[in-house]
Design a protein around this motif. Structure first.
Motif, PDB file in Angstrom:
ATOM      1  N   TRP A  35       9.213   8.753 -20.056  1.00  0.00           N
ATOM      2  CA  TRP A  35       9.410   7.519 -18.681  1.00  0.00           C
ATOM      3  C   TRP A  35      11.389   7.480 -18.462  1.00  0.00           C
ATOM      4  N   TYR A  39      12.901   7.738 -14.871  1.00  0.00           N
ATOM      5  CA  TYR A  39      13.853   7.023 -14.391  1.00  0.00           C
ATOM      6  C   TYR A  39      14.970   7.511 -14.315  1.00  0.00           C
ATOM      7  N   ASP A  61       5.398   7.108 -11.035  1.00  0.00           N
ATOM      8  CA  ASP A  61       5.602   5.608 -11.228  1.00  0.00           C
ATOM      9  C   ASP A  61       6.079   5.135  -9.308  1.00  0.00           C
ATOM     10  N   SER A  63       5.501   2.528  -7.367  1.00  0.00           N
ATOM     11  CA  SER A  63       5.897   0.852  -6.870  1.00  0.00           C
ATOM     12  C   SER A  63       7.460   1.428  -6.227  1.00  0.00           C
ATOM     13  N   LYS A  76       2.238   1.933 -12.055  1.00  0.00           N
ATOM     14  CA  LYS A  76       2.806   3.412 -12.811  1.00  0.00           C
ATOM     15  C   LYS A  76       1.881   3.821 -14.100  1.00  0.00           C
TER      16      LYS A  76
END
Length: 184
Positions: A35, A39, A61, A63, A76
Protein backbone atom coordinates in the motif's frame (compact mmCIF):
# COMPACT_ATOMS: atom_id res chain seq x y z
CA UNK A 1 8.51 0.75 4.03
CA UNK A 2 8.51 1.97 0.47
CA UNK A 3 9.77 -0.81 -1.79
CA UNK A 4 11.63 -0.31 -5.09
CA UNK A 5 9.52 -0.82 -8.22
CA UNK A 6 10.76 -3.57 -10.53
CA UNK A 7 11.32 -2.14 -14.02
CA UNK A 8 10.69 -3.60 -17.48
CA UNK A 9 13.36 -6.14 -18.43
CA UNK A 10 13.59 -7.70 -14.97
CA UNK A 11 12.81 -11.45 -15.21
CA UNK A 12 10.41 -11.45 -12.23
CA UNK A 13 7.92 -9.49 -14.36
CA UNK A 14 7.70 -12.42 -16.80
CA UNK A 15 7.21 -15.22 -14.29
CA UNK A 16 3.88 -16.82 -13.45
CA UNK A 17 3.47 -15.95 -9.77
CA UNK A 18 2.87 -18.58 -7.08
CA UNK A 19 -0.09 -18.81 -4.72
CA UNK A 20 0.58 -18.18 -1.06
CA UNK A 21 -1.08 -19.18 2.21
CA UNK A 22 -1.80 -17.14 5.31
CA UNK A 23 1.50 -18.30 6.82
CA UNK A 24 3.53 -16.47 4.17
CA UNK A 25 6.50 -14.88 6.01
CA UNK A 26 5.82 -11.36 7.28
CA UNK A 27 2.63 -11.15 5.21
CA UNK A 28 1.06 -8.25 7.11
CA UNK A 29 4.22 -6.17 6.80
CA UNK A 30 4.43 -6.93 3.08
CA UNK A 31 0.78 -5.94 2.57
CA UNK A 32 1.42 -2.66 4.40
CA UNK A 33 4.54 -2.05 2.29
CA UNK A 34 2.57 -2.69 -0.90
CA UNK A 35 0.00 0.00 0.00
CA UNK A 36 2.69 2.47 1.01
CA UNK A 37 4.70 1.85 -2.16
CA UNK A 38 1.66 2.19 -4.44
CA UNK A 39 0.61 5.49 -2.87
CA UNK A 40 4.16 6.89 -2.88
CA UNK A 41 4.47 6.10 -6.61
CA UNK A 42 1.01 7.60 -7.37
CA UNK A 43 -0.26 4.26 -8.63
CA UNK A 44 -3.84 3.01 -8.84
CA UNK A 45 -2.71 -0.59 -8.46
CA UNK A 46 0.40 -2.56 -7.67
CA UNK A 47 1.13 -6.27 -8.06
CA UNK A 48 3.67 -8.18 -5.97
CA UNK A 49 5.89 -8.98 -8.99
CA UNK A 50 6.28 -5.21 -9.46
CA UNK A 51 8.17 -5.09 -6.17
CA UNK A 52 10.20 -8.21 -6.89
CA UNK A 53 8.05 -10.95 -5.33
CA UNK A 54 6.59 -13.61 -7.59
CA UNK A 55 3.46 -14.19 -5.53
CA UNK A 56 -0.22 -13.87 -6.49
CA UNK A 57 -1.14 -10.66 -4.74
CA UNK A 58 -2.09 -7.14 -5.79
CA UNK A 59 -3.61 -4.00 -4.30
CA UNK A 60 -5.94 -1.43 -5.86
CA UNK A 61 -7.31 1.94 -4.91
CA UNK A 62 -9.64 3.26 -7.61
CA UNK A 63 -11.35 5.84 -5.37
CA UNK A 64 -9.73 8.74 -7.26
CA UNK A 65 -11.96 7.83 -10.23
CA UNK A 66 -15.21 8.08 -8.24
CA UNK A 67 -16.19 11.31 -9.99
CA UNK A 68 -16.63 9.37 -13.25
CA UNK A 69 -17.81 6.13 -11.63
CA UNK A 70 -19.47 6.80 -8.22
CA UNK A 71 -19.34 3.09 -7.26
CA UNK A 72 -15.57 3.51 -6.94
CA UNK A 73 -15.97 5.94 -4.01
CA UNK A 74 -14.31 3.63 -1.47
CA UNK A 75 -12.84 1.05 -3.83
CA UNK A 76 -9.68 0.00 -2.00
CA UNK A 77 -8.94 -3.73 -2.07
CA UNK A 78 -6.28 -6.36 -1.53
CA UNK A 79 -6.45 -9.41 -3.83
CA UNK A 80 -4.62 -12.59 -2.78
CA UNK A 81 -4.53 -15.75 -4.95
CA UNK A 82 -6.99 -14.12 -7.34
CA UNK A 83 -8.48 -16.02 -10.24
CA UNK A 84 -10.52 -14.39 -13.00
CA UNK A 85 -13.20 -16.95 -13.80
CA UNK A 86 -15.05 -15.11 -16.56
CA UNK A 87 -14.61 -12.16 -18.92
CA UNK A 88 -17.74 -10.82 -20.60
CA UNK A 89 -19.18 -7.82 -22.41
CA UNK A 90 -17.85 -5.70 -25.19
CA UNK A 91 -14.13 -5.10 -25.27
CA UNK A 92 -13.12 -1.45 -25.08
CA UNK A 93 -9.86 0.40 -25.45
CA UNK A 94 -8.37 2.84 -22.96
CA UNK A 95 -4.93 4.30 -22.46
CA UNK A 96 -2.96 2.43 -19.80
CA UNK A 97 0.38 2.98 -18.13
CA UNK A 98 2.38 1.00 -15.60
CA UNK A 99 4.79 1.83 -12.79
CA UNK A 100 7.10 -0.88 -14.16
CA UNK A 101 7.14 0.76 -17.61
CA UNK A 102 7.55 4.47 -16.79
CA UNK A 103 6.81 7.04 -19.46
CA UNK A 104 4.79 4.82 -21.79
CA UNK A 105 1.02 4.88 -22.17
CA UNK A 106 -0.82 2.95 -24.87
CA UNK A 107 -4.37 1.98 -25.71
CA UNK A 108 -5.22 -1.50 -24.46
CA UNK A 109 -8.41 -3.40 -25.25
CA UNK A 110 -9.94 -5.31 -22.34
CA UNK A 111 -13.23 -6.99 -21.46
CA UNK A 112 -15.95 -4.77 -20.04
CA UNK A 113 -16.82 -7.10 -17.14
CA UNK A 114 -15.15 -9.84 -15.12
CA UNK A 115 -15.92 -12.36 -12.42
CA UNK A 116 -13.12 -12.96 -9.93
CA UNK A 117 -12.44 -15.12 -6.90
CA UNK A 118 -9.87 -14.06 -4.31
CA UNK A 119 -8.92 -13.80 -0.66
CA UNK A 120 -8.74 -10.43 1.03
CA UNK A 121 -6.20 -9.28 3.64
CA UNK A 122 -8.18 -11.09 6.36
CA UNK A 123 -8.18 -14.36 4.37
CA UNK A 124 -11.90 -14.08 3.67
CA UNK A 125 -12.90 -15.63 0.34
CA UNK A 126 -14.82 -13.49 -2.20
CA UNK A 127 -16.55 -14.17 -5.51
CA UNK A 128 -17.38 -10.85 -7.14
CA UNK A 129 -18.24 -9.20 -10.44
CA UNK A 130 -16.80 -5.94 -11.67
CA UNK A 131 -17.26 -3.82 -14.75
CA UNK A 132 -15.94 -0.58 -16.19
CA UNK A 133 -12.80 0.95 -14.79
CA UNK A 134 -12.58 -1.43 -11.82
CA UNK A 135 -12.62 -4.43 -14.18
CA UNK A 136 -9.91 -2.81 -16.31
CA UNK A 137 -7.56 -2.14 -13.40
CA UNK A 138 -8.12 -5.62 -11.97
CA UNK A 139 -7.29 -7.18 -15.36
CA UNK A 140 -4.14 -5.04 -15.65
CA UNK A 141 -2.85 -6.06 -12.21
CA UNK A 142 -3.98 -9.67 -12.68
CA UNK A 143 -1.90 -9.84 -15.87
CA UNK A 144 1.20 -9.13 -13.76
CA UNK A 145 0.54 -12.36 -11.86
CA UNK A 146 0.79 -14.27 -15.13
CA UNK A 147 3.91 -12.49 -16.40
CA UNK A 148 1.96 -10.33 -18.85
CA UNK A 149 2.56 -6.59 -19.30
CA UNK A 150 0.14 -4.10 -20.83
CA UNK A 151 2.44 -3.61 -23.81
CA UNK A 152 1.93 -7.31 -24.66
CA UNK A 153 -1.65 -6.38 -25.61
CA UNK A 154 -0.50 -3.85 -28.23
CA UNK A 155 -0.74 -4.57 -31.96
CA UNK A 156 2.42 -6.02 -33.58
CA UNK A 157 3.30 -2.74 -35.33
CA UNK A 158 2.93 -0.78 -32.08
CA UNK A 159 5.16 -3.34 -30.30
CA UNK A 160 7.86 -2.81 -32.92
CA UNK A 161 7.58 0.97 -32.51
CA UNK A 162 7.89 0.64 -28.72
CA UNK A 163 10.87 -1.72 -28.80
CA UNK A 164 13.52 1.03 -28.63
CA UNK A 165 11.77 2.83 -25.77
CA UNK A 166 11.36 -0.42 -23.85
CA UNK A 167 15.03 -1.27 -24.32
CA UNK A 168 15.94 2.16 -22.99
CA UNK A 169 13.68 1.70 -19.97
CA UNK A 170 15.31 -1.66 -19.23
CA UNK A 171 18.68 0.14 -19.16
CA UNK A 172 17.45 2.87 -16.81
CA UNK A 173 16.85 5.57 -19.41
CA UNK A 174 13.74 7.10 -17.84
CA UNK A 175 12.71 9.44 -15.05
CA UNK A 176 10.70 8.31 -12.04
CA UNK A 177 10.12 9.86 -8.64
CA UNK A 178 10.21 6.45 -6.95
CA UNK A 179 12.99 3.97 -6.19
CA UNK A 180 13.34 1.19 -8.75
CA UNK A 181 15.17 -2.04 -9.52
CA UNK A 182 16.60 -2.95 -12.92
CA UNK A 183 17.56 -6.40 -14.16
CA UNK A 184 21.19 -7.24 -13.44
Amino acid sequence: MILPITIYGHPVLRKVAKEIDKDYPELQKFMDDMWQTMYFADGVGLAAPQVGRSIRMFVLDCSSFAEDEPELEDFKKMFINAKITERTGDEWAMSEGCLSIPGINEDVTRSESIKIEYYDENWEFHQEEYSGFAARVIQHEYDHLDGILFTDHCAPLKKRLLKGKLTGISKGLFKAKYRFTLAK
